[in-house]
Motif scaffolding. Structure first.
Motif, PDB file in Angstrom:
ATOM      1  N   ALA A 474      10.054  40.798 -57.327  1.00 20.50           N
ATOM      2  CA  ALA A 474      10.542  39.526 -57.846  1.00 20.50           C
ATOM      3  C   ALA A 474      10.675  38.583 -56.652  1.00 20.50           C
ATOM      4  O   ALA A 474      11.645  38.649 -55.900  1.00 20.50           O
ATOM      5  CB  ALA A 474      11.877  39.703 -58.566  1.00 20.50           C
ATOM      6  N   ILE A 475       9.665  37.738 -56.454  1.00 21.08           N
ATOM      7  CA  ILE A 475       9.603  36.848 -55.287  1.00 21.08           C
ATOM      8  C   ILE A 475      10.183  35.503 -55.684  1.00 21.08           C
ATOM      9  O   ILE A 475       9.681  34.835 -56.584  1.00 21.08           O
ATOM     10  CB  ILE A 475       8.150  36.714 -54.806  1.00 21.08           C
ATOM     11  CG1 ILE A 475       7.621  38.091 -54.393  1.00 21.08           C
ATOM     12  CG2 ILE A 475       8.043  35.726 -53.660  1.00 21.08           C
ATOM     13  CD1 ILE A 475       6.155  38.099 -54.034  1.00 21.08           C
ATOM     14  N   GLU A 476      11.249  35.113 -55.021  1.00 22.34           N
ATOM     15  CA  GLU A 476      11.993  33.902 -55.370  1.00 22.34           C
ATOM     16  C   GLU A 476      11.846  32.891 -54.235  1.00 22.34           C
ATOM     17  O   GLU A 476      12.324  33.108 -53.116  1.00 22.34           O
ATOM     18  CB  GLU A 476      13.459  34.255 -55.612  1.00 22.34           C
ATOM     19  CG  GLU A 476      13.640  35.328 -56.684  1.00 22.34           C
ATOM     20  CD  GLU A 476      15.048  35.879 -56.745  1.00 22.34           C
ATOM     21  OE1 GLU A 476      15.963  35.222 -56.181  1.00 22.34           O
ATOM     22  OE2 GLU A 476      15.252  36.950 -57.335  1.00 22.34           O
ATOM     23  N   VAL A 477      11.143  31.787 -54.548  1.00 26.36           N
ATOM     24  CA  VAL A 477      10.842  30.783 -53.534  1.00 26.36           C
ATOM     25  C   VAL A 477      11.006  29.398 -54.140  1.00 26.36           C
ATOM     26  O   VAL A 477      11.080  29.236 -55.358  1.00 26.36           O
ATOM     27  CB  VAL A 477       9.392  30.946 -53.016  1.00 26.36           C
ATOM     28  CG1 VAL A 477       9.222  32.252 -52.255  1.00 26.36           C
ATOM     29  CG2 VAL A 477       8.388  30.859 -54.150  1.00 26.36           C
ATOM     30  N   SER A 478      11.041  28.392 -53.291  1.00 26.14           N
ATOM     31  CA  SER A 478      10.995  27.023 -53.783  1.00 26.14           C
ATOM     32  C   SER A 478       9.551  26.693 -54.147  1.00 26.14           C
ATOM     33  O   SER A 478       8.611  27.388 -53.748  1.00 26.14           O
ATOM     34  CB  SER A 478      11.503  26.057 -52.716  1.00 26.14           C
ATOM     35  OG  SER A 478      10.617  26.036 -51.609  1.00 26.14           O
ATOM     36  N   LYS A 479       9.345  25.622 -54.889  1.00 22.77           N
ATOM     37  CA  LYS A 479       7.997  25.282 -55.330  1.00 22.77           C
ATOM     38  C   LYS A 479       7.072  24.950 -54.154  1.00 22.77           C
ATOM     39  O   LYS A 479       5.880  25.270 -54.190  1.00 22.77           O
ATOM     40  CB  LYS A 479       8.049  24.117 -56.326  1.00 22.77           C
ATOM     41  CG  LYS A 479       8.658  24.534 -57.654  1.00 22.77           C
ATOM     42  CD  LYS A 479       8.617  23.401 -58.672  1.00 22.77           C
ATOM     43  CE  LYS A 479       9.137  23.877 -60.022  1.00 22.77           C
ATOM     44  NZ  LYS A 479       8.267  24.883 -60.636  1.00 22.77           N
ATOM     45  N   SER A 480       7.608  24.359 -53.139  1.00 21.45           N
ATOM     46  CA  SER A 480       6.764  24.029 -51.991  1.00 21.45           C
ATOM     47  C   SER A 480       6.339  25.268 -51.213  1.00 21.45           C
ATOM     48  O   SER A 480       5.407  25.216 -50.418  1.00 21.45           O
ATOM     49  CB  SER A 480       7.524  23.074 -51.057  1.00 21.45           C
ATOM     50  OG  SER A 480       8.710  23.688 -50.571  1.00 21.45           O
ATOM     51  N   GLU A 481       7.014  26.413 -51.450  1.00 21.21           N
ATOM     52  CA  GLU A 481       6.682  27.643 -50.733  1.00 21.21           C
ATOM     53  C   GLU A 481       5.761  28.569 -51.524  1.00 21.21           C
ATOM     54  O   GLU A 481       5.306  29.594 -51.011  1.00 21.21           O
ATOM     55  CB  GLU A 481       7.974  28.417 -50.401  1.00 21.21           C
ATOM     56  CG  GLU A 481       8.916  27.686 -49.472  1.00 21.21           C
ATOM     57  CD  GLU A 481      10.263  28.382 -49.361  1.00 21.21           C
ATOM     58  OE1 GLU A 481      10.825  28.426 -48.250  1.00 21.21           O
ATOM     59  OE2 GLU A 481      10.750  28.896 -50.403  1.00 21.21           O
ATOM     60  N   LEU A 482       5.485  28.213 -52.792  1.00 27.23           N
ATOM     61  CA  LEU A 482       4.784  29.154 -53.662  1.00 27.23           C
ATOM     62  C   LEU A 482       3.389  29.496 -53.161  1.00 27.23           C
ATOM     63  O   LEU A 482       2.978  30.661 -53.171  1.00 27.23           O
ATOM     64  CB  LEU A 482       4.708  28.591 -55.087  1.00 27.23           C
ATOM     65  CG  LEU A 482       3.979  29.476 -56.101  1.00 27.23           C
ATOM     66  CD1 LEU A 482       4.685  30.819 -56.245  1.00 27.23           C
ATOM     67  CD2 LEU A 482       3.873  28.781 -57.455  1.00 27.23           C
ATOM     68  N   LEU A 483       2.641  28.521 -52.721  1.00 26.97           N
ATOM     69  CA  LEU A 483       1.266  28.776 -52.283  1.00 26.97           C
ATOM     70  C   LEU A 483       1.241  29.784 -51.145  1.00 26.97           C
ATOM     71  O   LEU A 483       0.389  30.681 -51.106  1.00 26.97           O
ATOM     72  CB  LEU A 483       0.589  27.474 -51.868  1.00 26.97           C
ATOM     73  CG  LEU A 483      -0.891  27.604 -51.481  1.00 26.97           C
ATOM     74  CD1 LEU A 483      -1.706  28.191 -52.625  1.00 26.97           C
ATOM     75  CD2 LEU A 483      -1.449  26.239 -51.087  1.00 26.97           C
ATOM     76  N   GLU A 484       2.195  29.662 -50.226  1.00 25.35           N
ATOM     77  CA  GLU A 484       2.272  30.615 -49.117  1.00 25.35           C
ATOM     78  C   GLU A 484       2.629  32.006 -49.640  1.00 25.35           C
ATOM     79  O   GLU A 484       2.046  33.010 -49.206  1.00 25.35           O
ATOM     80  CB  GLU A 484       3.315  30.143 -48.104  1.00 25.35           C
ATOM     81  CG  GLU A 484       3.434  31.039 -46.892  1.00 25.35           C
ATOM     82  CD  GLU A 484       4.514  30.570 -45.927  1.00 25.35           C
ATOM     83  OE1 GLU A 484       4.691  31.229 -44.889  1.00 25.35           O
ATOM     84  OE2 GLU A 484       5.184  29.557 -46.229  1.00 25.35           O
ATOM     85  N   ALA A 485       3.544  32.064 -50.586  1.00 32.68           N
ATOM     86  CA  ALA A 485       3.980  33.366 -51.087  1.00 32.68           C
ATOM     87  C   ALA A 485       2.887  34.072 -51.874  1.00 32.68           C
ATOM     88  O   ALA A 485       2.808  35.303 -51.885  1.00 32.68           O
ATOM     89  CB  ALA A 485       5.221  33.194 -51.964  1.00 32.68           C
ATOM     90  N   THR A 486       2.031  33.316 -52.537  1.00 29.39           N
ATOM     91  CA  THR A 486       1.009  33.943 -53.368  1.00 29.39           C
ATOM     92  C   THR A 486      -0.110  34.585 -52.561  1.00 29.39           C
ATOM     93  O   THR A 486      -1.043  35.145 -53.132  1.00 29.39           O
ATOM     94  CB  THR A 486       0.397  32.924 -54.350  1.00 29.39           C
ATOM     95  OG1 THR A 486       0.016  31.741 -53.624  1.00 29.39           O
ATOM     96  CG2 THR A 486       1.376  32.555 -55.432  1.00 29.39           C
ATOM     97  N   SER A 487      -0.018  34.535 -51.265  1.00 25.33           N
ATOM     98  CA  SER A 487      -0.991  35.278 -50.458  1.00 25.33           C
ATOM     99  C   SER A 487      -0.912  36.774 -50.744  1.00 25.33           C
ATOM    100  O   SER A 487      -1.843  37.534 -50.470  1.00 25.33           O
ATOM    101  CB  SER A 487      -0.757  35.019 -48.968  1.00 25.33           C
ATOM    102  OG  SER A 487       0.515  35.517 -48.577  1.00 25.33           O
ATOM    103  N   ILE A 488       0.231  37.210 -51.299  1.00 23.60           N
ATOM    104  CA  ILE A 488       0.358  38.614 -51.682  1.00 23.60           C
ATOM    105  C   ILE A 488      -0.736  39.013 -52.671  1.00 23.60           C
ATOM    106  O   ILE A 488      -1.213  40.149 -52.680  1.00 23.60           O
ATOM    107  CB  ILE A 488       1.749  38.884 -52.298  1.00 23.60           C
ATOM    108  CG1 ILE A 488       1.903  40.357 -52.679  1.00 23.60           C
ATOM    109  CG2 ILE A 488       1.984  38.040 -53.515  1.00 23.60           C
ATOM    110  CD1 ILE A 488       3.258  40.684 -53.280  1.00 23.60           C
ATOM    111  N   ILE A 489      -1.152  38.061 -53.492  1.00 21.80           N
ATOM    112  CA  ILE A 489      -2.147  38.380 -54.517  1.00 21.80           C
ATOM    113  C   ILE A 489      -3.461  38.795 -53.868  1.00 21.80           C
ATOM    114  O   ILE A 489      -4.075  39.787 -54.251  1.00 21.80           O
ATOM    115  CB  ILE A 489      -2.354  37.175 -55.452  1.00 21.80           C
ATOM    116  CG1 ILE A 489      -1.042  36.843 -56.155  1.00 21.80           C
ATOM    117  CG2 ILE A 489      -3.463  37.449 -56.448  1.00 21.80           C
ATOM    118  CD1 ILE A 489      -1.112  35.598 -57.007  1.00 21.80           C
ATOM    119  N   THR A 490      -3.892  38.050 -52.889  1.00 21.86           N
ATOM    120  CA  THR A 490      -5.155  38.391 -52.234  1.00 21.86           C
ATOM    121  C   THR A 490      -5.052  39.709 -51.481  1.00 21.86           C
ATOM    122  O   THR A 490      -6.045  40.399 -51.299  1.00 21.86           O
ATOM    123  CB  THR A 490      -5.572  37.278 -51.258  1.00 21.86           C
ATOM    124  OG1 THR A 490      -4.556  37.108 -50.260  1.00 21.86           O
ATOM    125  CG2 THR A 490      -5.779  35.966 -51.997  1.00 21.86           C
TER     126      THR A 490
END
Length: 964
Positions: A474-490
């Motif tokens: 459960a990754i909890e971030v602000s909206k401006s941080e989401l793109l960085e956090a979604t690197s987990i997907i790749t």
């Protein structure tokens, strides 16, 4: 021709054994099924390779070898998982449907048994068309049982037949002459010798019979003069004529024909699989068999404040598609489920990356209404529409309005062993309540900089619970941080990702964890979610690095955003340690890429008369002893030394007693199953040729958390077809091994079909009660739609719960049961000694009959020429086919499929017979007798017997030897 058939039969005859539940030298239903699947899958991959101009070396018939030959070595785990599911559904017929003679071709119920096969085959094909492969696999396993039993329980082999009865998989033809009820078929056996107990006139006149079976003492009977099944459990075998005719094992009444019966059963199973392959197409057939990479599945909130999140998903999607297409890690299927309030869905499922990219790009963030959204409804739809063992990413900034589905979602997570990651953005407690666009825009700007508040954290707890249950984050971030956090997907989109360690602590506490890294593990990564978490890493060589040290030698790269931290570790083989320190809740997860992994299933004692074990499809029983079957994948040399049930949120462990079963299977026995949530931890050794003992040790863990229960919910799966507009009753039973009381019942389905069910059942202590769910598919429901029905029972106060999951296929009544017909219109050629400089071409007319559903698809299975199709200008029921090729490619095989999956195979061949002329030669006939070549072109095969011969002949030509 007949000599070739006999030779083919001899090639297949290499040491087979029985159909029953026994082990040892006898070949079981599971083994027959596995060998046929491996062979048909290899044949499919060979055809695709040749069509694409690639070389293909036929592999040995093992899961890893076939997957590698298909250039899909990372699919070996999903391939094996598919085979095991089909095998278990086959085996379950003996456990659950033991007394129904038609499922075993007993009591001369041959036509009733064929109806099970043909109706089920129609459901399999319909499910395949809708890419509902899991439902197709379950039904496939079930219909294979009566098909295979025919050759063991009837006198087909005794009559001298060497090839399958192909009409068992067709409903428009005769299966042969079945003995009348008044006709005697057997005499008494000569003591224990039953070799000659079938009457001579029955064999001479080719009359089909099967043994009668009854397990119940004092109530057993059979018509006068009829054969019995035979064996200890068959009470009719003591009624004259005494004895039996089954060939289930080498020691059965007709065990001397066991090998022959099993050989024909393998060929019959391959024939049915070839029919499914023809209807589906080669690539969809491989998907059905699990030869596919990981799915990419997004569940996305599309309400007003999610525009930035959707933009981030678009970016990540394009990155994955651009980098993965054409590689083994290219997603096999792309799945998208949007949700808002009050709507969710529809589910988009495609194998085309551009279609998926366009679907993501077309999403818009609009509306919103009140604060919570239908997130769990969207997640439920994704769980039922994704392949098992998938990884799902859910994006939202709102709480769940449908939190009552939590138990259903957890049941589906456990059932499918799917990992769910939640990407939670913004302040969950701060979102809109039917505001104007201006106020909504102002709110979004505030959310860009504001992390999740303390109030929102209670809203997010549901998502944390579901993430932990699935082995996700459960990754909890602000909206401006989401793109960085979604690197987990790749980073987690590899099909070969394995879990080495996962632990959750709530509340947090200081604790040391260890995990073993073997030489096969690459891209070693640590994930941590939680706030104010510190740690110390200690490598196998004793080097340590603290979380505050960013320049140490053990962490090669790190990323920290919101509550999420990811660490790339130095590749070092051996025992690692990580010392966690935090008073706040956290999740620790260690993953890597490796071919070595494992599958597991809990087992329970079968309720059937033969005993044995059946796979547990829901929660195992708590507090009692239990068994677990572990299968190692990706290594033929790996051995399991330890299987441990580890508490997910604590330090408790239960060690199992491990017994090797052969073939990569290991059976672990436990003196008790923990009442607390737990995961399965497997340790073992792989002989990789290294001299360092530590490098040979491996450790793997199941991501999904498992809960045991004192409640059991069961439902028979004999009838799982829904006819649109017709209510279907699904019976179920709730049992408890603990205190009785009132148990709440919940029955939900992912298609929102109308249903009725009891809201509660009253159980006595250690008692049981029955209920029924009545479900109706609307009249306009597409044939092939699969509805997933989840029935759960919860003890008073929510102290304990369990569930059963049923997949039901919607199938319109099939009236088109005849296959399309090919008619040769013309053949022209100028073939000469120099085939490179000469060409040949044919024109063919294809029709599906006056009452047919119409031709759906015409493809090449053999031939390197050019195929063109068009509808006749004066009749849309006629499809015109033209094909031309070099004379160096003198053969062509067309596969013609109508809209309900009836398949015709049309073979044509041009052969030079003189300097100026060439002729087409017949290569298949309608009987098993020798046929002279004719000058006419080959018409579509008129019986499946001819197709059986071609399947068998291809094995012979390739030099494939099935060594049992």
């Amino acid at each position: 021709m007949f000599g070739l058939a006999a030779l083919c039969f001899l090639l297949l005859q290499t040491g087979v054994s029985g159909f029953g539940l026994s082990s040892g030298e006898s070949l079981s239903h599971q083994e027959i099924t596995k060998r046929a699947i491996l062979n048909t899958t290899a044949q499919t991959c060979r055809a695709l390779a040749l069509a694409e101009g690639r070389d293909f070396t036929f592999p040995s018939l093992t899961v890893d070898a076939v997957a590698a030959a298909c250039e899909a070595s990372k699919s070996s785990k999903s391939f094996l998982q598919t085979i095991q599911l089909i095998q278990s559904r086959n085996k379950r017929v003996d456990y659950i449907l033991f007394f129904l003679a038609r499922y075993h071709m007993d009591n001369e119920q041959i036509l009733e048994g064929r109806k099970i096969i043909t109706d089920g085959l129609a459901a399999v094909k319909a499910s395949n068309r809708e890419q509902n492969f899991e439902a197709a696999r379950e039904k496939l396993g079930q219909i294979l049982h009566p098909l295979q039993d025919f050759y063991s329980h009837s006198n087909w082999v005794e009559m001298g037949n060497k090839l399958p009865n192909s009409n068992l998989i067709r409903s428009d033809t005769s299966v042969g002459n079945i003995a009348a009820e008044s006709r005697a078929t057997c005499r008494n056996c000569n003591g224990d010798d039953c070799r000659n107990n079938i009457l001579e006139d029955i064999l001479r006149e080719m009359i089909i019979t099967s043994g009668y079976f009854n397990f119940v003492p004092f109530f057993s009977s059979k018509p006068k003069g009829k054969c019995s099944h035979g064996g200890f459990f068959d009470r009719t075998s003591n009624i004259e004529p005494k004895g039996g005719i089954n060939k289930d094992t080498l020691t059965s009444s007709h065990g001397h024909l066991h090998m022959e019966a099993a050989n024909v059963a393998i060929a019959a199973t391959s024939e049915l699989l070839e029919d499914i392959r023809g209807a589906a197409g080669d690539k969809p057939f491989l998907q059905l068999m699990g030869i596919s990479s990981k799915a990419l599945c997004f569940v996305i909130d599309t309400t007003g404040s999610m525009s930035d999140d959707i933009a981030a998903v678009r970016t990540v999607t394009s990155d994955i598609i651009d980098r993965k297409v054409g590689t083994q890690d290219e997603p096999s299927v792309y799945i998208l489920v949007p949700f808002n309030d009050p709507d969710f869905g529809p589910l988009t499922r495609t194998t085309d990356p551009e279609v998926f990219r366009n679907a993501i790009n077309s999403l818009t963030a609009t509306g919103g209404g009140d604060f919570p959204e239908m997130s769990l409804s969207g997640l439920r739809l994704a769980l039922t529409g994704s392949p098992p063992s998938s990884e799902i990413f859910l994006f939202t900034d709102a709480a769940a309005k449908d939190a009552h589905l939590k138990s259903t979602v957890i049941a589906l997570i456990e059932r499918t062993k799917t990992v769910v990651n939640f990407m939670i953005t913004g302040n969950l407690g701060f979102r809109r309540r039917r505001q104007s666009d201006d106020s909504l825009q102002q709110q979004q700007q505030q959310q860009q900089q504001q992390p999740i508040s303390r109030m929102a954290r209670s809203d997010a707890q549901l998502y944390r619970d579901l993430a932990q249950a699935s082995g996700g984050l459960a990754i909890e971030v602000s909206k401006s941080e989401l793109l960085e956090a979604t690197s987990i997907i790749t980073q987690t989109s590899s099909s070969s990702l394995v879990t080495l360690l996962q632990a959750a602590r709530n509340p947090g506490k200081a604790e040391n964890f260890t995990f073993t890294v073997d030489e096969s593990v690459k891209n070693l990564t640590v994930y941590i979610t939680g706030s104010s978490v510190t740690f110390t890493l200690i490598s196998p060589s004793g080097v340590s690095q603290e979380s505050t040290n960013t320049t140490g030698s053990l962490i090669t790269a790190s990323q920290s955003v919101g509550n999420f931290k990811t660490l790339q570790l130095k590749q070092q083989v051996g025992l690692w340690e990580i010392q966690m320190v935090s008073t706040n809740p956290y999740i620790l997860k260690v993953v890597g890429e490796s071919p070595i992994d494992f599958l597991f299933n809990f087992l329970e004692e079968s309720q059937g008369p033969f005993g044995g074990f059946d796979v547990v499809d829901n929660r195992p029983r708590a507090g009692v002893n239990g068994s677990l079957m572990v299968t190692v994948t990706g290594s033929e040399s790996a051995t399991v030394t330890e299987v441990i049930l580890v508490e997910s949120s604590g330090s408790g462990e239960v060690n199992g007693n491990v017994e090797a079963q052969g073939g990569g299977d290991f059976l672990a026995h436990f003196d008790r199953i923990p009442a607390e949530e737990f995961v399965v931890l497997v340790k073992g050794q792989s002989n990789n040729g290294s001299s360092r003992m530590s490098s040979a040790n491996f450790q793997r863990q199941s991501p999904t958390n498992i809960r045991a229960s004192a409640v059991a919910v069961t439902s028979p799966d004999s009838d799982n077809v829904l006819v649109p507009g017709t209510p279907l009753s699904v019976p179920f039973t709730v049992m408890t091994s603990s205190a009785g009381g009132t148990f709440s019942i919940q029955a939900t389905n992912d298609q929102s079909f109308p249903s009725t069910f009891p809201s509660s059942l009253m159980l006595e202590t250690n008692g049981s009660a029955n209920g029924t769910v009545t479900l109706t598919a609307p009249l306009n429901t597409a044939s092939g739609t699969v509805v997933t029905l989840t029935i759960s029972a919860e003890a008073s106060g929510g102290a304990d719960t369990n569930y059963v999951v049923q997949r039901l296929t919607v199938l319109e009544t099939v009236t088109d049961i005849t296959k399309p017909v090919c008619e040769l219109l013309s053949l022209q050629s100028n073939c000469s000694d120099n085939c490179v400089l000469s060409m040949w071409e044919i024109s063919v007319q294809v029709t599906d009959g006056a009452n047919g559903t119409g031709v759906d698809r015409i493809t090449l299975r053999q031939g390197n020429g050019t195929l063109n199709t068009s509808l006749a200008t004066d009749n849309e029921n006629i499809t015109l086919v033209s094909y031309n090729a070099s004379c160096c490619s003198p053969d062509v095989e067309l596969v013609v499929v109508d809209r309900v999956g009836n398949v015709a195979t049309c073979l044509y061949s041009v052969r030079k017979t003189a300097a100026t002329s060439s002729q087409a030669v017949t290569v298949a006939t309608t009987t098993n007798s020798p046929q002279r070549p004719t000058v006419a072109a080959v018409e579509s095969l008129s019986t499946r017997v001819a197709q059986s011969f071609l399947v068998c002949l291809s094995i012979m030509i390739l030099g494939l030897s099935l060594t049992f």
